[in-house]
Scaffold this motif. Structure first.
Motif, mmCIF file in Angstrom:
data_model
loop_
_atom_site.group_PDB
_atom_site.id
_atom_site.type_symbol
_atom_site.label_atom_id
_atom_site.label_comp_id
_atom_site.label_asym_id
_atom_site.label_seq_id
_atom_site.Cartn_x
_atom_site.Cartn_y
_atom_site.Cartn_z
ATOM 1 N N LYS A 100 66.164 29.424 -7.363
ATOM 2 C CA LYS A 100 66.612 30.751 -6.920
ATOM 3 C C LYS A 100 65.898 31.859 -7.689
ATOM 4 N N TRP A 101 65.565 31.585 -8.962
ATOM 5 C CA TRP A 101 64.903 32.622 -9.756
ATOM 6 C C TRP A 101 63.437 32.773 -9.363
ATOM 7 N N ASP A 102 62.795 31.698 -8.892
ATOM 8 C CA ASP A 102 61.441 31.837 -8.349
ATOM 9 C C ASP A 102 61.471 32.771 -7.139
ATOM 10 N N PHE A 103 62.457 32.554 -6.276
ATOM 11 C CA PHE A 103 62.641 33.369 -5.076
ATOM 12 C C PHE A 103 62.919 34.821 -5.454
ATOM 13 N N VAL A 108 61.016 40.549 -6.396
ATOM 14 C CA VAL A 108 60.789 41.649 -7.339
ATOM 15 C C VAL A 108 59.314 42.055 -7.331
ATOM 16 N N VAL A 109 58.426 41.064 -7.356
ATOM 17 C CA VAL A 109 56.989 41.349 -7.397
ATOM 18 C C VAL A 109 56.530 42.007 -6.092
ATOM 19 N N LEU A 110 56.956 41.472 -4.954
ATOM 20 C CA LEU A 110 56.514 42.031 -3.667
ATOM 21 C C LEU A 110 57.050 43.449 -3.469
ATOM 22 N N ARG A 111 58.304 43.666 -3.842
ATOM 23 C CA ARG A 111 58.849 45.017 -3.725
ATOM 24 C C ARG A 111 58.126 45.974 -4.673
ATOM 25 N N GLY A 112 57.832 45.491 -5.872
ATOM 26 C CA GLY A 112 57.107 46.318 -6.830
ATOM 27 C C GLY A 112 55.726 46.683 -6.328
ATOM 28 N N ASP A 120 54.291 46.461 -15.922
ATOM 29 C CA ASP A 120 55.344 46.464 -16.945
ATOM 30 C C ASP A 120 56.717 46.749 -16.335
ATOM 31 N N LYS A 121 56.753 47.624 -15.352
ATOM 32 C CA LYS A 121 58.031 47.951 -14.697
ATOM 33 C C LYS A 121 58.523 46.768 -13.881
ATOM 34 N N ILE A 122 57.612 46.047 -13.244
ATOM 35 C CA ILE A 122 57.990 44.866 -12.470
ATOM 36 C C ILE A 122 58.538 43.784 -13.389
ATOM 37 N N ARG A 123 57.874 43.576 -14.520
ATOM 38 C CA ARG A 123 58.299 42.529 -15.466
ATOM 39 C C ARG A 123 59.715 42.763 -15.976
ATOM 40 N N GLU A 124 60.166 43.980 -15.960
ATOM 41 C CA GLU A 124 61.487 44.333 -16.470
ATOM 42 C C GLU A 124 62.608 43.585 -15.752
ATOM 43 N N ASP A 125 62.394 43.255 -14.475
ATOM 44 C CA ASP A 125 63.441 42.625 -13.677
ATOM 45 C C ASP A 125 63.173 41.149 -13.386
ATOM 46 N N LEU A 126 62.264 40.535 -14.118
ATOM 47 C CA LEU A 126 61.943 39.128 -13.905
ATOM 48 C C LEU A 126 62.801 38.222 -14.785
ATOM 49 N N VAL A 127 63.198 37.094 -14.230
ATOM 50 C CA VAL A 127 63.907 36.059 -14.991
ATOM 51 C C VAL A 127 63.092 34.783 -14.856
ATOM 52 N N ILE A 128 62.351 34.435 -15.902
ATOM 53 C CA ILE A 128 61.457 33.277 -15.849
ATOM 54 C C ILE A 128 62.276 32.030 -16.178
ATOM 55 N N ALA A 129 62.926 31.479 -15.147
ATOM 56 C CA ALA A 129 63.833 30.353 -15.384
ATOM 57 C C ALA A 129 63.623 29.206 -14.408
ATOM 58 N N GLY A 130 62.736 29.364 -13.424
ATOM 59 C CA GLY A 130 62.521 28.322 -12.432
ATOM 60 C C GLY A 130 61.201 27.609 -12.639
ATOM 61 N N SER A 131 60.535 27.287 -11.530
ATOM 62 C CA SER A 131 59.247 26.582 -11.594
ATOM 63 C C SER A 131 58.101 27.520 -11.962
ATOM 64 N N LEU A 132 58.262 28.797 -11.642
ATOM 65 C CA LEU A 132 57.224 29.782 -11.957
ATOM 66 C C LEU A 132 57.303 30.186 -13.420
ATOM 67 N N LYS A 133 56.191 30.005 -14.135
ATOM 68 C CA LYS A 133 56.114 30.415 -15.533
ATOM 69 C C LYS A 133 55.462 31.793 -15.630
ATOM 70 N N GLU A 134 55.360 32.305 -16.850
ATOM 71 C CA GLU A 134 54.793 33.643 -17.043
ATOM 72 C C GLU A 134 53.392 33.753 -16.434
ATOM 73 N N ARG A 177 61.743 39.334 6.653
ATOM 74 C CA ARG A 177 61.512 38.016 7.259
ATOM 75 C C ARG A 177 61.113 37.001 6.191
ATOM 76 N N ILE A 178 60.281 37.401 5.232
ATOM 77 C CA ILE A 178 59.897 36.501 4.145
ATOM 78 C C ILE A 178 61.131 36.115 3.331
ATOM 79 N N GLU A 179 61.964 37.095 3.011
ATOM 80 C CA GLU A 179 63.178 36.838 2.237
ATOM 81 C C GLU A 179 64.099 35.867 2.958
ATOM 82 N N ASP A 180 64.286 36.074 4.247
ATOM 83 C CA ASP A 180 65.204 35.226 5.010
ATOM 84 C C ASP A 180 64.698 33.786 5.092
ATOM 85 N N GLU A 181 63.412 33.618 5.350
ATOM 86 C CA GLU A 181 62.862 32.268 5.449
ATOM 87 C C GLU A 181 62.910 31.541 4.108
ATOM 88 N N LEU A 182 62.664 32.258 3.020
ATOM 89 C CA LEU A 182 62.727 31.638 1.699
ATOM 90 C C LEU A 182 64.162 31.302 1.317
#
Length: 349
Positions: A100-103, A108-112, A120-134, A177-182
């Motif tokens: 869920k955190w990858d999603f 966050v990145v696409l909206r940013g 730096d502003k985008i990174r503020e709202d990231l939670v690196i807890a899933g499969s995606l690393k920094e 549409r991307i959000e819904d499919e994911l």
């Protein structure tokens, strides 16, 4: 005596999350924070388990920004630690849940990117807890096209979207549409990861199915509040729920009013409690908050039933996320000059 659920180090993980849960902030802590300034809240949470993150980030950030970075970093570390400590089927289920955190990070990145926000502003709202690393997130942020973004995302998570979703994003800047499919892909992945047949695992599977029902009910209510054409609803339906199927979903969305939509949901077990809650919800923000409260209540109800299962682990993660949301809500409310009663009403306590 409790029987363990499937393969995995259940006894060890149960003891770990029990200790972590006991350290979560209580209602009295939030009541105290309501009386504080933002710097005082930062000091208070430092003494309540966030000191390392506050100290590590203190030279680069301050005020509300420091609090935001520190709380998300702390949560990320807690979740990664849990995942790295688990093994067997238990690890697989935790990993699927944390996707869920990858999603969320992708959104966050696409909206940013859409709004031209600096990294730096985008990174503020990231939670690196899933499969995606920094490093993966950095590659996604610097990817030249949406196709490149989604290729990286699919490689790391297995989740993908249709060509139509990509077209809508490229040509019309539509992210929905991307959000819904994911979202659909995420819940399918979680359900697919729950392979055990024992009672504890079945209860967790049922819990996830009810969460899917609640997400679909939330969508129905949002459509009614925004007067969205019910004919558009099919693309937003998440399959795999406990009771709310595509037929009920379509009927509720086709109903002319919120009250009529309620009536289409009468066959659901959660109907009576949700009807009272949702009938008092005047806007979408409060609707989302109401549904969060109900999901949290549902999770807590099942957490004590089978301690040697994935359930207490996931419930701890839900409660930890809730803690971080509350800290940030109080701090933002105070920073914005909201009165204490208004802020307290925004907390899921």
């Amino acid at each position: 005596m409790f029987k363990r659920s499937g393969t995995g180090n259940y006894a060890y993980m149960s003891a770990r999350v029990k200790a972590k849960t006991s350290k979560l902030l209580k209602e009295e802590d939030y009541n105290k924070m309501l009386m504080m300034s933002v710097p005082e809240i930062s000091h208070y949470i430092s003494e309540a388990g966030y000191s390392k993150e506050m100290n590590d980030l203190g030279s680069r950030h301050e005020g509300i920004e420091l609090l935001e970075y520190a709380t998300y970093m702390n949560m990320s570390k807690q979740f990664r630690s849990i995942l790295e400590s688990a093994n067997g089927e238990l690890k697989s289920m935790i990993s699927a849940y944390l996707t869920k955190w990858d999603f969320e990070n992708l959104k966050v990145v696409l909206r940013g990117r859409n709004y031209g926000l600096p990294p730096d502003k985008i990174r503020e709202d990231l939670v690196i807890a899933g499969s995606l690393k920094e490093d993966d997130i950095e590659r996604i942020m610097s990817a030249p096209s949406i196709e490149d973004v989604m290729a990286i995302f699919k490689t790391k998570t297995g989740l993908s979207v249709s060509d139509e979703a990509l077209r809508l994003y490229k040509e019309e800047n539509v992210l929905t549409r991307i959000e819904d499919e994911l979202t659909i892909g995420y819940y399918k992945g979680v359900l697919d990861s729950i392979t055990g047949k024992d009672r504890a695992t079945n209860i967790f599977r049922t819990y996830i199915k009810y969460v899917i029902d609640l997400k679909n009910i939330e969508t129905i209510m949002k459509f009614k509040m925004e007067n969205v054409d019910g004919a558009l609803a099919a693309d937003f339906f998440i399959p795999g729920g406990a009771q709310l199927n595509d037929k009920i979903f379509a009927q509720a969305n086709a109903a002319p009013t919120i009250e009529a939509a309620f009536n289409e949901l009468q066959s659901l077990k959660v109907f009576e409690e949700l009807k009272t809650l949702l009938s008092q919800t005047p806007n979408i923000s409060l609707l989302v908050l109401t549904m969060e409260r109900f999901r949290l209540k549902l999770a807590i109800q099942v957490s004590h039933m089978y301690p040697l299962s994935v359930i207490p682990v996931v419930v701890y993660m839900i409660m930890k996320e809730d803690e971080v949301k509350k800290i940030r809500t109080v701090a933002h409310g105070i920073n914005s000059g909201l009165d204490r009663d208004t802020i307290k009403n925004l907390l899921v306590i």
